[in-house]
Scaffold this motif. Structure first.
Motif, PDB file in Angstrom:
ATOM      1  N   LEU A 127      11.731  -2.308   0.093  1.00 51.89           N
ATOM      2  CA  LEU A 127      10.461  -2.016   0.246  1.00 51.89           C
ATOM      3  C   LEU A 127       9.878  -3.171   0.952  1.00 51.89           C
ATOM      4  O   LEU A 127      10.310  -4.164   0.512  1.00 51.89           O
ATOM      5  N   SER A 128       8.773  -2.913   1.714  1.00 52.86           N
ATOM      6  CA  SER A 128       7.921  -3.969   2.585  1.00 52.86           C
ATOM      7  C   SER A 128       6.752  -4.213   1.477  1.00 52.86           C
ATOM      8  O   SER A 128       6.112  -3.638   1.184  1.00 52.86           O
ATOM      9  N   ASP A 155      11.687  -3.870 -13.067  1.00 53.10           N
ATOM     10  CA  ASP A 155      10.078  -3.906 -13.386  1.00 53.10           C
ATOM     11  C   ASP A 155       9.131  -4.047 -12.219  1.00 53.10           C
ATOM     12  O   ASP A 155       8.048  -4.566 -12.488  1.00 53.10           O
ATOM     13  N   THR A 156       9.799  -3.905 -11.069  1.00 54.93           N
ATOM     14  CA  THR A 156       8.790  -4.190 -10.019  1.00 54.93           C
ATOM     15  C   THR A 156       7.928  -2.856  -9.718  1.00 54.93           C
ATOM     16  O   THR A 156       8.527  -1.483  -9.766  1.00 54.93           O
ATOM     17  N   PRO A 157       6.487  -2.977  -9.487  1.00 56.72           N
ATOM     18  CA  PRO A 157       5.973  -1.860  -9.214  1.00 56.72           C
ATOM     19  C   PRO A 157       6.039  -0.952  -8.040  1.00 56.72           C
ATOM     20  O   PRO A 157       6.295  -1.728  -6.986  1.00 56.72           O
ATOM     21  N   CYS A 158       6.574   0.079  -7.865  1.00 56.69           N
ATOM     22  CA  CYS A 158       6.708   0.735  -6.393  1.00 56.69           C
ATOM     23  C   CYS A 158       6.586   2.081  -6.520  1.00 56.69           C
ATOM     24  O   CYS A 158       6.853   3.093  -5.933  1.00 56.69           O
ATOM     25  N   PHE A 170       0.862  -1.079   0.171  1.00 60.78           N
ATOM     26  CA  PHE A 170       0.071   0.123  -0.051  1.00 60.78           C
ATOM     27  C   PHE A 170       1.092   1.202  -0.052  1.00 60.78           C
ATOM     28  O   PHE A 170       1.962   1.285   0.700  1.00 60.78           O
ATOM     29  N   VAL A 171       0.461   2.179  -0.918  1.00 58.12           N
ATOM     30  CA  VAL A 171       1.448   3.226  -1.105  1.00 58.12           C
ATOM     31  C   VAL A 171       0.539   4.748  -1.482  1.00 58.12           C
ATOM     32  O   VAL A 171      -0.636   4.560  -1.780  1.00 58.12           O
ATOM     33  N   MET A 204      -3.096   0.124  -4.027  1.00 53.91           N
ATOM     34  CA  MET A 204      -2.618  -0.899  -3.631  1.00 53.91           C
ATOM     35  C   MET A 204      -1.837  -1.600  -4.812  1.00 53.91           C
ATOM     36  O   MET A 204      -2.489  -1.836  -5.909  1.00 53.91           O
ATOM     37  N   LEU A 205      -0.769  -1.960  -4.628  1.00 63.34           N
ATOM     38  CA  LEU A 205       0.225  -2.375  -5.627  1.00 63.34           C
ATOM     39  C   LEU A 205       0.334  -4.016  -5.355  1.00 63.34           C
ATOM     40  O   LEU A 205       0.107  -4.507  -4.184  1.00 63.34           O
TER      41      LEU A 205
END
Length: 128
Positions: free
Chosen positions: A71-72, A125-128, A5-6, A101-102
């Protein structure tokens, strides 16, 4: 699958979107919250303190002053943790914070993990 969650604001250390615990702390310190919301957020934070281990590592390097850029992410099996984070999200959204929410199958290079979460340095390529 992993879930994070970001909000839109960037974290100084990671350069990635800020997670809800940091966003909540900033909101608490702003003095803008109603007492009832402060109390509820504290109940949620206490639940997480009691039910989610604090990661021992946020850096790829094991050197003492390595930059914390990992990142957690919740494991999708951490159903109760995710439900509580959605409650946390609702409180933040009442104060105008937009929460996303990723989801990913590849959170990155894992530097810490337990039964509920992983902490990972993101792949390109990780969504963040």
């Amino acid at each position: 699958m992993f879930i994070r969650f970001v909000i839109g604001s960037l974290d100084e250390d990671s350069g990635r979107r800020q997670g809800l615990f940091q966003a909540g702390e900033t909101l608490v310190l702003s003095g803008q919250m109603a007492v009832s919301d402060l109390e509820y957020l504290e109940v949620l934070r206490a639940w997480f303190r009691n039910n989610l281990p604090v990661p021992t590592r946020f850096a790829v390097s094991s050197k003492p002053h390595a930059k914390a850029q990992a990142l957690s992410w919740f494991r999708d099996t951490a159903v109760e943790h995710i439900e509580r984070m959605r409650e946390y999200q609702r409180v933040l959204e009442e104060y105008g914070l937009r929460v996303s929410m990723l989801r990913t199958k590849r959170p990155g290079y894992i530097v810490f993990e337990d039964q509920h979460q992983v902490v990972a340095y993101p792949f390109a390529d990780t969504p963040c």
